[in-house]
Structure formats: structure tokens, C-alpha cells
Design a protein around this motif. Structure first.
Motif, PDB file in Angstrom:
ATOM      1  N   ALA A 193       1.774  15.076   0.551  1.00 40.40           N
ATOM      2  CA  ALA A 193       2.434  15.017   1.952  1.00 40.40           C
ATOM      3  C   ALA A 193       3.707  14.497   1.637  1.00 40.40           C
ATOM      4  CB  ALA A 193       1.746  13.709   2.763  1.00 40.40           C
ATOM      5  N   GLU A 194       4.700  14.759   2.427  1.00 41.74           N
ATOM      6  CA  GLU A 194       6.160  14.384   2.212  1.00 41.74           C
ATOM      7  C   GLU A 194       6.395  13.084   2.384  1.00 41.74           C
ATOM      8  OE1 GLU A 194       9.291  16.259   4.962  1.00 41.74           O
ATOM      9  OE2 GLU A 194       8.497  18.119   4.498  1.00 41.74           O
ATOM     10  N   GLY A 195       5.676  12.087   3.108  1.00 44.59           N
ATOM     11  CA  GLY A 195       5.723  10.859   3.116  1.00 44.59           C
ATOM     12  C   GLY A 195       5.027  10.142   2.173  1.00 44.59           C
ATOM     13  N   GLU A 196       4.421  10.673   1.181  1.00 49.25           N
ATOM     14  CA  GLU A 196       3.429  10.189   0.261  1.00 49.25           C
ATOM     15  C   GLU A 196       4.149   9.997  -1.038  1.00 49.25           C
ATOM     16  OE1 GLU A 196      -1.081  11.305  -1.232  1.00 49.25           O
ATOM     17  OE2 GLU A 196       0.506  12.964  -0.724  1.00 49.25           O
ATOM     18  N   ALA A 197       4.128   8.513  -1.636  1.00 49.86           N
ATOM     19  CA  ALA A 197       4.822   8.363  -2.968  1.00 49.86           C
ATOM     20  C   ALA A 197       3.735   8.827  -4.051  1.00 49.86           C
ATOM     21  CB  ALA A 197       5.058   6.913  -3.159  1.00 49.86           C
ATOM     22  N   VAL A 198       4.240   9.179  -5.244  1.00 47.14           N
ATOM     23  CA  VAL A 198       3.183   9.700  -6.294  1.00 47.14           C
ATOM     24  C   VAL A 198       3.679   8.935  -7.646  1.00 47.14           C
ATOM     25  CG1 VAL A 198       2.444  11.416  -7.825  1.00 47.14           C
ATOM     26  CG2 VAL A 198       3.130  11.917  -5.415  1.00 47.14           C
ATOM     27  N   ALA A 212       3.350  -0.300 -10.905  1.00 55.16           N
ATOM     28  CA  ALA A 212       2.637  -0.234  -9.368  1.00 55.16           C
ATOM     29  C   ALA A 212       3.428  -0.939  -8.333  1.00 55.16           C
ATOM     30  CB  ALA A 212       1.149  -0.684  -9.364  1.00 55.16           C
ATOM     31  N   ALA A 213       3.831  -2.301  -8.933  1.00 53.68           N
ATOM     32  CA  ALA A 213       4.669  -2.873  -7.732  1.00 53.68           C
ATOM     33  C   ALA A 213       6.119  -2.237  -7.824  1.00 53.68           C
ATOM     34  CB  ALA A 213       4.756  -4.455  -8.292  1.00 53.68           C
ATOM     35  N   LEU A 214       6.776  -1.833  -8.675  1.00 52.03           N
ATOM     36  CA  LEU A 214       8.067  -1.565  -8.329  1.00 52.03           C
ATOM     37  C   LEU A 214       8.311  -0.165  -7.651  1.00 52.03           C
ATOM     38  CD1 LEU A 214      11.070  -1.978  -9.230  1.00 52.03           C
ATOM     39  CD2 LEU A 214      10.789  -0.494 -11.226  1.00 52.03           C
ATOM     40  N   THR A 215       7.128   0.786  -7.991  1.00 51.95           N
ATOM     41  CA  THR A 215       7.032   1.924  -7.257  1.00 51.95           C
ATOM     42  C   THR A 215       6.761   1.666  -5.694  1.00 51.95           C
ATOM     43  OG1 THR A 215       5.945   3.000  -9.086  1.00 51.95           O
ATOM     44  CG2 THR A 215       5.806   4.237  -6.841  1.00 51.95           C
ATOM     45  N   ILE A 216       6.015   0.904  -5.294  1.00 49.44           N
ATOM     46  CA  ILE A 216       5.734   0.392  -3.998  1.00 49.44           C
ATOM     47  C   ILE A 216       6.908  -0.204  -3.455  1.00 49.44           C
ATOM     48  CG2 ILE A 216       4.560  -1.342  -2.593  1.00 49.44           C
ATOM     49  CD1 ILE A 216       1.831  -1.094  -4.335  1.00 49.44           C
ATOM     50  N   GLY A 217       7.750  -1.096  -4.042  1.00 44.73           N
ATOM     51  CA  GLY A 217       8.897  -1.685  -3.510  1.00 44.73           C
ATOM     52  C   GLY A 217      10.102  -0.720  -3.090  1.00 44.73           C
ATOM     53  N   LEU A 218      10.551   0.131  -4.147  1.00 37.57           N
ATOM     54  CA  LEU A 218      11.354   1.112  -4.036  1.00 37.57           C
ATOM     55  C   LEU A 218      11.025   2.188  -3.160  1.00 37.57           C
ATOM     56  CD1 LEU A 218      12.696   1.355  -8.071  1.00 37.57           C
ATOM     57  CD2 LEU A 218      13.638   0.081  -5.758  1.00 37.57           C
ATOM     58  N   ALA A 219       9.672   2.936  -3.067  1.00 37.73           N
ATOM     59  CA  ALA A 219       9.588   3.823  -2.098  1.00 37.73           C
ATOM     60  C   ALA A 219       9.351   3.339  -0.827  1.00 37.73           C
ATOM     61  CB  ALA A 219       8.175   4.394  -2.574  1.00 37.73           C
TER      62      ALA A 219
END
Length: 279
Positions: free
Chosen positions: A127-132, A234-241
Motif C-alpha cells: 500500500a502507499e501508506g505502508e513502510a517497508v 526497526a526503531a529508526l524506520t518507524i521514527g523516520l517513516a
């Protein structure tokens, strides 16, 4: 986070066979007196479990073997709160990582990919709003395909260190490496956004080779460094995304990495993301 970030982790799932010894063996040397631990691991599974425990809504795309270990790995991810409906059944045995950890928490790792070599994106929609988030314990062809198909925020943990094709370098919103991997992949010097971890010296974020943020390491008791980098990713991706500032996201990621180092498991127990904001 105000609402759970939808995150798909595409990557490896392994059984970690960990020998805890007084020190790491040198080439050709046998070190006795070790203690064997068998637990859930794999960079992809570690990152998925960490992200779910931090509060993201996580699904895992990966493969396990037609063996008892495969059922066990699925159960461990389920217990961490990961959606495992996207796990695939490979024909090869479930992947295995052979790990030696010394009394300081440093490690040596050899990975046997097994079913991880059979991961496919057939039938997987993004999905467009989904981070990977992906890593390099799966085939590079799969990472290239992922770069073409992911529609939202894309983070790549370039570990183990391998040269990244231009298609991945151009598409990735974030590439995460440790200082050794950064030195081994020259193309990262000009990549759009790269996070580099420096162990006890914290982490830095670069954009086009220019440092834009830095965060110190959080002092902690070192039990095991195996899952620390994955928790950081995991934490950095969550934060920046999720739209956090570079400085805040990097600081939280360092705090999460420190919490992981203090836990002997490859898939450490973690508090929700917001609990690390003030650490």
C-alpha cells in the motif's frame, strides 16, 4: 506514535544456535567451556519482532522450512505480535545462524540460508501508506524487485555488506549500516539518506554524504549485541517513516539499541516506541 505505523518486513527467518564462550576463537582454534542456546533469529524476523513490540502494525514476508523449526519460528513471531499470514513454506529447511558470543557481548556469525533463498513477492501487494524494511540475508534480485514494487517508505539494512544496485540506491528512502559495512560499500557516500551505527560511539545520519544528525550511545550493560542492530533498524524506520525529526528518530533508535544490547535474546523484549523518547 499516534497510531500504529503499517510496516512490512521482507527478510530472513533463522534459528539462532548461539555458543556463549569466554572469548571468540581465532582461525583454526577451538575454545571450550561454551554454553549453547537455541532461539529465534534472522535479521528479518528480529526486525519484525522488534517493530511489533515497539508498537508498529507489522506483517512479515519470509520463508520457513517444512520442519518443526519452521512452525516454531512462526509461533515466535506470532507471540511478538507480528502478522505471519505472509510467511511462505519453502522446500529447504528453515535457515540457521551459527553464532559465537564472548563475555563482552561481541559475536561471530555464519548464516546457512535454507528456506530464506526461496522467499518470493508473488501475490504480495504493498500500500502507499505502508513502510517497508528489508535486509540482505535474502537474494539481491528480491531486493531489486522490492525497490520497484514498494509504494511507500522503503528502508534497506545493507547487511551483510554487499554492493547495492543503482535501482536500490536510487529508490531507498533510508539505508542503514554499521561502520564496517559503510566502509565496504563506497556508493553509500553519495546516497540520499544513510544511517551509520558506531557501537559505543552512537550513530549518525548522512544525506548525500553530509552529516545531518548524530546521537550518542546510551550506556548499558552488554549482554548480547546480536539483535541490537536489528532493533535499531526497526526503531529508526518507524521514527523516520512516521515523520519524526532526524535527531529524534536517531536518538530513540540508539536508546532502543541499548535496550536490546542489555537483553540476552536475539529478539529482545522492548517497550513501546514512545517510552524511549526521553531516554
Amino acid at each position: 506514535m499516534q497510531s500504529p505505523l503499517p510496516l512490512t518486513v521482507v527478510g530472513s527467518i533463522n534459528v539462532d544456535l548461539t555458543a556463549r564462550a569466554e572469548r571468540l576463537p581465532q582461525a583454526g582454534e577451538t575454545v571450550g567451556g561454551g554454553r549453547l542456546v537455541r532461539e529465534a533469529g534472522g535479521k528479518g524476523a528480529n526486525q519484525a519482532a522488534a517493530a511489533a513490540r515497539l508498537g508498529a502494525a507489522v506483517r512479515m514476508i519470509g520463508a520457513v522450512g517444512p520442519d518443526a523449526d519452521g512452525a516454531w519460528m512462526r509461533a515466535e513471531l506470532d507471540a511478538a505480535g507480528v502478522d505471519t499470514s505472509g510467511l511462505q513454506a519453502g522446500s529447504e529447511p528453515t535457515g540457521v545462524a551459527l553464532i559465537v558470543v564472548d563475555r563482552e557481548g561481541e559475536n561471530q556469525i555464519a548464516v546457512c540460508e535454507g528456506a530464506n533463498g526461496e522467499v518470493s513477492l508473488d501475490g504480495v501487494e504493498f500500500a502507499e501508506g505502508e513502510a517497508v524494511l528489508a535486509q540482505l540475508e535474502i537474494s539481491m534480485d528480491l531486493v531489486v524487485e522490492l525497490a520497484a514494487r514498494a509504494r511507500g517508505y522503503l528502508a534497506v539494512n545493507a547487511a551483510p555488506a554487499r554492493e547495492l544496485p543503482d535501482a536500490v540506491l536510487r529508490r531507498a528512502d533510508l539505508i542503514i549500516v554499521n561502520e564496517t559495512e559503510y566502509a565496504l560499500i563506497p556508493a553509500l557516500r553519495t546516497a540520499a539518506r544513510v544511517a551509520v551505527t558506531y557501537g559505543g560511539d552512537g550513530a549518525k545520519l548522512f544525506e548525500g554524504g553530509v552529516e545531518v544528525a548524530a546521537a550518542p550511545a546510551v550506556k548499558t550493560t552488554v549482554e548480547n549485541t546480536v539483535g541490537a542492530g536489528d532493533a535499531f533498524c526497526a526503531a529508526l524506520t518507524i521514527g523516520l517513516a512516521s515523520g519524526a525529526s532526524a535527531a529524534e528518530a536517531l536518538s530513540v533508535a540508539c536508546a532502543v539499541g541499548a535496550a536490546a544490547v542489555a537483553d540476552p535474546r536475539s529478539q529482545p523484549l522492548l517497550d513501546p516506541y514512545d517510552a524511549y523518547l526521553a531516554r
